[in-house]
Structures are given as C-alpha cells and as structure tokens.
Design a protein around this motif. Structure first.
Motif, PDB file in Angstrom:
ATOM      1  N   PHE A  43      18.299  -9.936   9.594  1.00  9.13           N
ATOM      2  CA  PHE A  43      18.353  -8.475   9.487  1.00  9.13           C
ATOM      3  C   PHE A  43      18.104  -7.832  10.859  1.00  9.13           C
ATOM      4  CE2 PHE A  43      15.263  -4.986   9.336  1.00  9.13           C
ATOM      5  CZ  PHE A  43      15.952  -3.992   8.676  1.00  9.13           C
ATOM      6  N   THR A  44      17.114  -8.340  11.599  1.00  4.83           N
ATOM      7  CA  THR A  44      16.830  -7.827  12.949  1.00  4.83           C
ATOM      8  C   THR A  44      18.012  -8.049  13.884  1.00  4.83           C
ATOM      9  OG1 THR A  44      14.489  -8.337  12.630  1.00  4.83           O
ATOM     10  CG2 THR A  44      15.218  -7.945  14.886  1.00  4.83           C
ATOM     11  N   ILE A  45      18.608  -9.227  13.806  1.00  2.00           N
ATOM     12  CA  ILE A  45      19.768  -9.532  14.648  1.00  2.00           C
ATOM     13  C   ILE A  45      20.895  -8.544  14.375  1.00  2.00           C
ATOM     14  CG2 ILE A  45      21.591 -11.237  15.050  1.00  2.00           C
ATOM     15  CD1 ILE A  45      19.472 -13.411  14.637  1.00  2.00           C
ATOM     16  N   GLY A  46      21.071  -8.174  13.109  1.00  2.00           N
ATOM     17  CA  GLY A  46      22.095  -7.188  12.772  1.00  2.00           C
ATOM     18  C   GLY A  46      21.846  -5.847  13.442  1.00  2.00           C
ATOM     19  N   ALA A  47      20.583  -5.421  13.482  1.00  2.00           N
ATOM     20  CA  ALA A  47      20.247  -4.146  14.119  1.00  2.00           C
ATOM     21  C   ALA A  47      20.551  -4.190  15.617  1.00  2.00           C
ATOM     22  CB  ALA A  47      18.772  -3.826  13.890  1.00  2.00           C
ATOM     23  N   PHE A 113      12.267 -19.139  15.614  1.00  2.00           N
ATOM     24  CA  PHE A 113      13.319 -19.302  16.622  1.00  2.00           C
ATOM     25  C   PHE A 113      14.116 -18.017  16.807  1.00  2.00           C
ATOM     26  CE2 PHE A 113      17.829 -20.123  17.395  1.00  2.00           C
ATOM     27  CZ  PHE A 113      17.774 -20.738  18.640  1.00  2.00           C
ATOM     28  N   PHE A 114      14.569 -17.420  15.703  1.00  2.00           N
ATOM     29  CA  PHE A 114      15.377 -16.207  15.803  1.00  2.00           C
ATOM     30  C   PHE A 114      14.581 -15.048  16.395  1.00  2.00           C
ATOM     31  CE2 PHE A 114      18.168 -17.902  12.211  1.00  2.00           C
ATOM     32  CZ  PHE A 114      19.230 -18.161  13.065  1.00  2.00           C
ATOM     33  N   GLN A 115      13.330 -14.891  15.980  1.00  2.00           N
ATOM     34  CA  GLN A 115      12.531 -13.787  16.494  1.00  2.00           C
ATOM     35  C   GLN A 115      12.321 -13.908  18.004  1.00  2.00           C
ATOM     36  OE1 GLN A 115       7.967 -12.588  15.965  1.00  2.00           O
ATOM     37  NE2 GLN A 115       9.142 -12.225  14.085  1.00  2.00           N
ATOM     38  N   ASN A 116      12.003 -15.113  18.455  1.00  2.00           N
ATOM     39  CA  ASN A 116      11.795 -15.307  19.885  1.00  2.00           C
ATOM     40  C   ASN A 116      13.101 -15.242  20.669  1.00  2.00           C
ATOM     41  OD1 ASN A 116       8.793 -16.217  20.650  1.00  2.00           O
ATOM     42  ND2 ASN A 116       9.247 -16.951  18.591  1.00  2.00           N
TER      43      ASN A 116
END
Length: 301
Positions: A43-47, A113-116
């Motif tokens: 969801f964050t990656i989409g933003a 991994f995605f957050q970092n």
C-alpha cells in the motif's frame, strides 16, 4: 446535523480506503490461510509510485490533472499488482508445504524489506502531493457543500469494491477463486490451476492496495514510509471485524471502522478515536467471534 453528515461522509471515505486494503488481507487468507503482513507496505509503495509517476514522470505536466490522476491510478494498481505477484513467487510459494510459522516469518521479513527499501529510495522525510493535483471544488448534495476529493474517494472505493464483488461472484475465474478457497485438493481434481489462481489473488489484492495508497496521498496530501503499518493494522482490524476470509465482510468492516473513527473523533475526542474503534471491535467479536459476516460463509470468499 450538518456536522454529523460531514463526519459520516468523511468516515465513508476513510473506511473505503480501509476496505480496499482489507480486501487484500481477506483474499489471501481465504485462499492460503495466511496473513500477508507485507500487504500494508505494498500500500505504501502504491502511494510513492503514484507521486513519482505524477511528478517525476511528468504526467501531471503533460496531461490535464484529472486525466493524469486517472491514468496513474490504474498504472499504480498494475505495478503494485506485479510486485505482489513477485512477492508470492519468491517469499510464499517455496514455503507453501512448510508450517504456517515459516510463512508468517517470511511475510514479516518481506514487510521489513519493503519498508526499508522505500526509505532507502525516497528517504525518511515525508512527501507531499502537489495541491495542483488535488481537486479543489465542492459538490452540493442534500443542501450540503461537500469537498470534491471526499466524494471522489468514496465513489472510487465503492466502484472498485463492487467490481471485485462482481468478478468473484459472476465470472468463471471468480468461481475458481472461490473453489480454491473452499478446498484446494478438490479444485485440482476439477482441473483448476491452483498456482495460477493464487497468483491471481496476489495480483488483485496488492493492486487494490496500491490504488488505495494513491487515494490516501490524494486525500490527505502527505505520505511517509511508515504509513503502511498504520493503515495495514486498521485494514487487518477491518477484515477481522467483517469476518476474515469473507470479501463482503472486509468491505463492511472497513466502512464501519472508518465511520466509527470519524464519529468518535468528532463527538468524543480525536485522541480517542482509535480506542473507540477497537472497543467496538472487541464488543462485536464478543457477540460474534467470527466477525459480522464470518459465520455465514466461514473461510469462504
């Protein structure tokens, strides 16, 4: 009365976003009995992808704002869907025959991994969506002036939820998804490619989550790399509230959670809105442990 109506619509807008993210959780759980803890970070990656395509990609300058946002909306959904499909192939499929604990650890690792990765690529500071891309108009409804962005978010989320419901209930692929959710072994005997259906679920869920990330950026105007944890937790709560593994339940749970939060922030205190929402969750689970709609179609899409 006007304040109540405004807060109700605000709650529906936020709840619609919760519901879109919750659909990813509930679809994956319905098929694999797995909680995809990395879903909030998708969801964050989409933003962030939405902001990148609109600003750095030059779409906002070369196209009318409405057309640019609409085009990026679907592009973000597609890109995040592909990331979600790759996540399933790399992190979850090799562990499908292992214990559930292994898959949970893999999901937590993917989340970290995605957050970092987002933090390293974009930095730790928050980003702001340009005001020129956010609709600045009002709509008259029942004698009330409503912000155009709020109405657009409600319309977009409801349209996506109805489209997903129609796909699951009215198409052959949707029937295959429901069959895999009920019994993978029986689905294989019926000639259904289970791996392909699971990949489809990981396309649809993250795609909706990525679109929800863009909607949050457009609605609030500000994003940061940790937002996936907050919205992921709220969406997971909504999925449990409606009945985990149940698509209509996730929709209802998200909308209900958003409305409860909005009304609590308005009539109780903003600082207490999360506490009130979780108290409602606890009360509902005491009365119906499987969630609002979970008992009627337990563990079925």
């Amino acid at each position: 009365m006007e304040q109540f109506f405004q807060q109700l619509l605000n709650g529906l807008a936020v709840g619609g976003i919760y519901a879109l993210v919750a659909l990813g959780y509930t679809m994956v759980y319905g098929v694999l009995k797995l909680i995809n803890f990395a879903h909030g970070d998708l969801f964050t990656i989409g933003a962030y992808l939405g902001l990148t395509l609109l600003v750095s990609g030059g779409l906002a300058g070369s196209l009318p704002p409405v057309l640019a946002v609409l085009l990026v909306f679907f592009m973000v959904g597609l890109l995040v869907a592909l990331i979600g499909c790759a996540l399933e192939r790399v992190a979850y499929r090799p562990l499908r025959k292992a214990g559930r604990l292994s898959a949970v650890v893999s999901a937590l690792g993917a989340s970290i991994f995605f957050q970092n990765a987002v933090m390293l690529v974009y930095g730790a500071r928050p980003y702001v969506y340009p005001n020129s891309l956010r609709p600045d108009f009002t709509i008259e409804l029942f004698g009330y002036a409503l912000p155009g962005m709020r109405v657009m978010v409600i319309a977009a989320t409801i349209a996506l939820m109805l489209a997903l419901w129609a796909f699951i209930q009215k198409t052959r692929l949707g029937a295959a998804v429901r069959a895999v959710a009920i019994d993978q072994g029986a689905a294989r005997l019926m000639g259904i490619n289970v791996n392909r259906i699971i990949s489809l679920v990981f396309l649809i869920g993250p795609g909706l989550g990525g679109m929800a990330g863009l909607l949050v950026g457009m609605y609030y105007g500000k994003i940061d790399f940790t937002m996936g944890w907050t919205y992921g937790l709220k969406a997971f709560t909504a999925a449990i509230l409606g009945g985990i593994g149940n698509i209509p339940g996730a929709m209802l749970g998200g909308l209900l959670l958003g409305v409860v939060e909005a009304l609590a922030a308005s009539y109780v205190a903003f600082a207490w809105k999360d506490a009130v929402a979780f108290c409602v969750l606890i009360l509902i689970l005491i009365i119906r442990p499987t969630g609002i709609l979970g008992e009627r179609t337990a563990d079925k899409l």
